[in-house]
Design a protein around this motif. Sequence first.
Motif, PDB file in Angstrom:
ATOM      1  N   ILE A 192      -5.742  60.418   0.616  1.00  0.00           N
ATOM      2  CA  ILE A 192      -5.063  60.699  -0.656  1.00  0.00           C
ATOM      3  C   ILE A 192      -3.898  61.647  -0.384  1.00  0.00           C
ATOM      4  N   TYR A 240      -8.920  68.948  11.875  1.00  0.00           N
ATOM      5  CA  TYR A 240      -8.432  68.137  10.745  1.00  0.00           C
ATOM      6  C   TYR A 240      -8.450  66.635  11.026  1.00  0.00           C
ATOM      7  N   ASN A 246      -1.129  66.897   1.908  1.00  0.00           N
ATOM      8  CA  ASN A 246      -1.146  66.823   3.369  1.00  0.00           C
ATOM      9  C   ASN A 246      -0.243  67.902   3.967  1.00  0.00           C
ATOM     10  N   HIS A 247      -0.265  67.938   5.290  1.00  0.00           N
ATOM     11  CA  HIS A 247       0.440  69.023   5.988  1.00  0.00           C
ATOM     12  C   HIS A 247       1.777  68.574   6.579  1.00  0.00           C
ATOM     13  N   LYS A 269      -3.616  58.605   6.121  1.00  0.00           N
ATOM     14  CA  LYS A 269      -3.434  59.966   5.618  1.00  0.00           C
ATOM     15  C   LYS A 269      -4.394  60.259   4.480  1.00  0.00           C
ATOM     16  N   ARG A 285      -9.969  71.424   4.972  1.00  0.00           N
ATOM     17  CA  ARG A 285      -9.314  71.591   3.668  1.00  0.00           C
ATOM     18  C   ARG A 285      -9.569  72.936   2.984  1.00  0.00           C
TER      19      ARG A 285
HETATM   20  C1  LIG Z   1      -6.451  69.026   2.967  1.00  0.00           C
HETATM   21  S1  LIG Z   1      -6.781  67.395   3.302  1.00  0.00           S
HETATM   22  C2  LIG Z   1      -5.453  66.567   2.548  1.00  0.00           C
HETATM   23  C3  LIG Z   1      -5.913  65.435   1.672  1.00  0.00           C
HETATM   24  C4  LIG Z   1      -6.424  64.245   2.350  1.00  0.00           C
HETATM   25  N1  LIG Z   1      -5.336  63.346   2.643  1.00  0.00           N
HETATM   26  C5  LIG Z   1      -7.502  63.552   1.568  1.00  0.00           C
HETATM   27  O1  LIG Z   1      -7.514  62.318   1.556  1.00  0.00           O
HETATM   28  O2  LIG Z   1      -8.341  64.179   1.003  1.00  0.00           O
HETATM   29  C6  LIG Z   1      -6.499  67.323   5.016  1.00  0.00           C
HETATM   30  C7  LIG Z   1      -6.675  65.959   5.626  1.00  0.00           C
HETATM   31  O3  LIG Z   1      -5.578  65.141   5.284  1.00  0.00           O
HETATM   32  C8  LIG Z   1      -5.122  64.376   6.398  1.00  0.00           C
HETATM   33  N2  LIG Z   1      -3.769  64.853   6.718  1.00  0.00           N
HETATM   34  C9  LIG Z   1      -3.163  65.967   6.292  1.00  0.00           C
HETATM   35  N3  LIG Z   1      -1.903  66.048   6.746  1.00  0.00           N
HETATM   36  C10 LIG Z   1      -1.704  64.952   7.487  1.00  0.00           C
HETATM   37  C11 LIG Z   1      -0.604  64.462   8.236  1.00  0.00           C
HETATM   38  N4  LIG Z   1       0.547  65.116   8.313  1.00  0.00           N
HETATM   39  N5  LIG Z   1      -0.758  63.285   8.892  1.00  0.00           N
HETATM   40  C12 LIG Z   1      -1.931  62.612   8.851  1.00  0.00           C
HETATM   41  N6  LIG Z   1      -3.004  63.022   8.154  1.00  0.00           N
HETATM   42  C13 LIG Z   1      -2.893  64.181   7.481  1.00  0.00           C
HETATM   43  C14 LIG Z   1      -6.125  64.639   7.500  1.00  0.00           C
HETATM   44  O4  LIG Z   1      -7.096  63.652   7.415  1.00  0.00           O
HETATM   45  C15 LIG Z   1      -6.716  65.977   7.107  1.00  0.00           C
HETATM   46  O5  LIG Z   1      -8.043  66.146   7.569  1.00  0.00           O
END
Ligand SMILES: C[S@@+](CC[C@H](N)C(=O)[O-])C[C@H]1O[C@@H](n2cnc3c(N)ncnc32)[C@H](O)[C@@H]1O
Length: 550
Positions: A35, A258, A209-210, A33, A183
């Motif tokens: 950060i 994403y 995250n979502h 996932k 993002r």
């Molecule tokens: C807006 S960013 C969130 C922050 C991200 N985790 C980071 O390390 O920068 C969106 C990315 O987070 C990860 N992500 C968000 N929601 C997720 C979820 N429910 N399950 C797995 N990965 C998720 C995906 O890699 C996505 O492209």
Amino acid sequence: MSESQIVNDLISWGEKNGIKITKGLKFVNLPNKGISCIASEELGGQQPIIEVPSDIIFCSKQIQEFLPGIEIDSQDSNTCLKIILCKLKFDTKDSNSPHRFEPYINALPEIIDSPLNWNEDELKLLQNTNLGNCLKERFQNVYDEWFKFLEKYQNYQEFETQSETSWYNFSNFLWAHLIITSRSFPEYIINPNCPRDSVMLLPVLDLLNHSNYSKVEWDGNKGGNFIYKKLDLQEIEIGDEIYNNYGGKGNEELLNGYGFVIEDNLFDSVLLKIKIDNETITDMANRGIKIPQLEDYTWFAFDKPKEGEPVAPSLQGEVIFLINKHHDESIQDMINIFAFLNRKQIHEDFAQPINQLEGIQMLRNAIEYKLMKHQEPITNAKDDDDKEKQKINEYRKKCSEIYRNGQISIFKEVIGKLKKLEKTILKSGKKLLTMDKIIKNDQEFIERELQEFFRGKEIVFETHMEILVIWILVKIRNNSFPVKCGWVQKMYDSQEGLLFYSDNESDEFYQRLDLHEQITAEACNRGFHFIKSNVYTRISNDECIFIGEF
Ligand SMILES: C[S@@+](CC[C@H](N)C(=O)[O-])C[C@H]1O[C@@H](n2cnc3c(N)ncnc32)[C@H](O)[C@@H]1O
């Protein structure tokens, strides 16, 4: 630098620049996932809030700061943001004097698991899926966006020398593109006057995250700051993840933009495209058939058509449907389209049961075909010894399986619903006639008339429909409708005037069965078209049902 150091640097940079984060939130790295934000202590009834000040919101405002003097048309500003991201991450010219977004850029993921980044063997995992089928086109779109931008602004001093190693090369642009797709937020939240498709990046807030179930509020204040509020506070316990909500997105959109998917995704949907010319689309709309419009879908803010571009995808030679398990109104809209396209010649109204049955059948065929394609074994990329096998990333493999299984489960659900609908319509029919009923109710036809009509010749019928045609021809010629089938005779009398078509189908039938001694070609044509216009043939078992009153 360690991952946790990168996160700490980003948070302290954010706080120095005025980002407000409710006490008790912590940012950590979670497997697969990246950060993520968790509640590290009791929030004590506070509503978690993250406020990002306007000064560090990364949007079209920054264009002049990082590409001074460039004159950008407003429709190119999202692409320009991607180019600036490339500059901030890959331009090493000024590496001794870090720019003001350095900690933010350092914390952005190096790789996003979108299939746009998958290797050839990984892409095979998407074989026969909609995503797999349109990836080439999507990749090409990103390439064209990059190429056209650099071509248009080639006179800007920084773009004058192009090489594979320049910071704005395509591979860097693809990274920036995926950073924006995965993002960015719509800019109109803080700037209501900006173009509807403008996007912005919100440092630190974009670490959330979502989750489909997360209740959140996004708002802007008068100073142009962005404020995120988590609304479903009661449910948060220590250690819980604090989620954002990117909107109701199916796994296709999530995986493409994403690089992740959600198991049992509430918003999962399949996309069905029906190719239809614009004139027919307009005709259907005028007759009250609902044609989906752009607003019916959730789109990436930046995928929306630019001003001046045609708006409705439904008016470009195709109609696009998204079918979701939980919102199945679109199934009826699709049945109506297929019913209209396959409507019987003497029954113009697409809503008539016979046309609806045909519509259901056509839609079911299309979906069963898609289901079959999705279930075909994946042809292994490298049976070919010459080529080196590319390593398949296990996470990507899992994502592709969840995506594919989600599509399969929607196809099965829709097929089940179509079967039920077909049953309901047939049940509500007051007057239906099948071969079984004829055999039961018209012994005379089976035992005597048929023999007599063909003078003892052995006849091979190709379909059940042909037997029904012969039945009607015999009944009319001999005026021998059984009492129970008197309604068929009435129907024939009322439709007789409409029943002449000059086509080869009934002529071919007339010749093949050598009927010229028994009836005229014209009478054969009428009987043939009477059956054809009122019969519903189930393709799966060739069963023919003659549809009377409802
Ligand atoms: C807006 S960013 C969130 C922050 C991200 N985790 C980071 O390390 O920068 C969106 C990315 O987070 C990860 N992500 C968000 N929601 C997720 C979820 N429910 N399950 C797995 N990965 C998720 C995906 O890699 C996505 O492209």
